[in-house]
Design an enzyme around this catalytic site. Structure first.
Site, PDB file in Angstrom:
ATOM      1  N   HIS A  99       0.851  -1.198   0.000  1.00  0.00           N
ATOM      2  CA  HIS A  99       0.000   0.000   0.000  1.00  0.00           C
ATOM      3  C   HIS A  99       0.885   1.246   0.000  1.00  0.00           C
ATOM      4  CE1 HIS A  99      -3.040   2.926   1.012  1.00  0.00           C
ATOM      5  NE2 HIS A  99      -3.969   2.002   0.816  1.00  0.00           N
ATOM      6  N   GLU A 148      -3.627   1.235  -7.441  1.00  0.00           N
ATOM      7  CA  GLU A 148      -4.141   2.334  -6.602  1.00  0.00           C
ATOM      8  C   GLU A 148      -3.230   3.548  -6.743  1.00  0.00           C
ATOM      9  OE1 GLU A 148      -6.532   1.203  -2.553  1.00  0.00           O
ATOM     10  OE2 GLU A 148      -4.509   1.949  -2.365  1.00  0.00           O
ATOM     11  N   GLY A 154      -8.124   8.544  -0.953  1.00  0.00           N
ATOM     12  CA  GLY A 154      -8.710   9.456   0.026  1.00  0.00           C
ATOM     13  C   GLY A 154      -8.959  10.858  -0.497  1.00  0.00           C
ATOM     14  N   GLY A 205     -11.306   2.128   0.714  1.00  0.00           N
ATOM     15  CA  GLY A 205     -10.775   2.592   1.998  1.00  0.00           C
ATOM     16  C   GLY A 205     -11.822   3.378   2.757  1.00  0.00           C
TER      17      GLY A 205
HETATM   18  P1  PGA Z   1      -9.820   5.365  -0.359  1.00  0.00           P
HETATM   19  O1  PGA Z   1      -8.582   4.449   0.014  1.00  0.00           O
HETATM   20  O2  PGA Z   1     -10.941   4.472  -0.800  1.00  0.00           O
HETATM   21  O3  PGA Z   1     -10.119   6.103   0.910  1.00  0.00           O
HETATM   22  O4  PGA Z   1      -9.370   6.283  -1.458  1.00  0.00           O
HETATM   23  C1  PGA Z   1      -8.294   3.285  -0.702  1.00  0.00           C
HETATM   24  C2  PGA Z   1      -7.122   2.604  -0.057  1.00  0.00           C
HETATM   25  O5  PGA Z   1      -6.257   3.291   0.477  1.00  0.00           O
HETATM   26  O6  PGA Z   1      -7.034   1.359  -0.055  1.00  0.00           O
END
Ligand code: PGA
Length: 221
Positions: A99, A148, A154, A205
């Protein structure tokens, strides 16, 4: 219809009480009558909640898989503060590795990530390996990869489904893997990703912190 994998990354938020409330709301998943041949859900709580989630799902007959958010690059031993793959395997079948929050905040290099993947394999955990772009190294034997991009995490600004699909296609041309997309996935946009030919699911997330929202995401995926 291809099976969709929906991975909820609960990150570093819930304490025990908050986790219990979340589980109580999430229990409604039983009423959704999900066909596990179509959708598979994996929830990744913090280490301190692995046992609670594991026992809650088993005692309530909820067919949801559990993943850890991290794993030690070391085997069992004198590594104070580390949680190793053998310990995680008691509660989980999956583990997130790579991650961007760990690469950036904890200086996890490719070398460390390879060691983590090796430990996961040693104890029979399936790594969900996260990459931030199509050139990131993917460890041999990995079966699930999540694309990602950092800008989408986020931020409320996801990548476009078209770009995510194109990147998934490049990765799949070189690796025999399932591809997920992650970054600002919501109940409103999840289908635009899961509908793409090269995307086999999503990782969620922020939106997964509200159990009701996660249930909607699962329904809409
Ligand atoms: P998010 O995060 O959905 O808040 O953008 C995804 C993640 O970090 O796995």
């Amino acid at each position: 219809m291809a099976k969709s994998l929906i991975v909820a990354n609960l990150k570093s938020y819930q304490n025990e009480n908050e986790a219990k409330n979340w589980l109580e709301s999430f229990k409604k998943i039983k009423e959704l009558n999900l066909n596990s041949a179509e959708k598979e859900v994996i929830v990744c709580p913090a280490f301190t909640q692995l046992f609670s989630f594991f026992s809650y799902f088993s005692s309530n007959n909820i067919d949801i898989k559990i993943g850890a958010q991290n794993v030690s690059p070391f085997d069992e031993g004198a590594y104070t503060g580390e949680v190793n793959a053998k310990q995680i395997k008691d509660f989980a079948q999956y583990v997130l590795i790579g991650h961007s929050e760990r690469r950036q905040n904890f200086n996890e290099t490719d070398d460390i990530l390879m060691k983590k993947v090796a430990m996961a394999f040693k104890y029979g955990l399936n790594p969900i390996f996260l990459i931030q772009n199509q050139t990131d190294l993917i460890p041999q034997g990995t079966q699930v990869v999540a694309y990602e991009p950092s800008f989408a995490i986020g931020s409320g600004t996801p990548d476009t489904p078209e770009n995510a699909n194109a990147i998934a296609s490049v990765v799949k041309s070189k690796n025999n893997v399932q591809m997920l997309y992650g970054g600002s996935v919501t109940a409103g946009n999840v289908k635009s990703f899961t509908a793409k030919a090269n995307l086999d699911g999503v990782i969620v997330g922020g939106a997964s912190l509200e159990a009701e929202e996660l249930l909607k995401i699962i329904q809409n995926a």
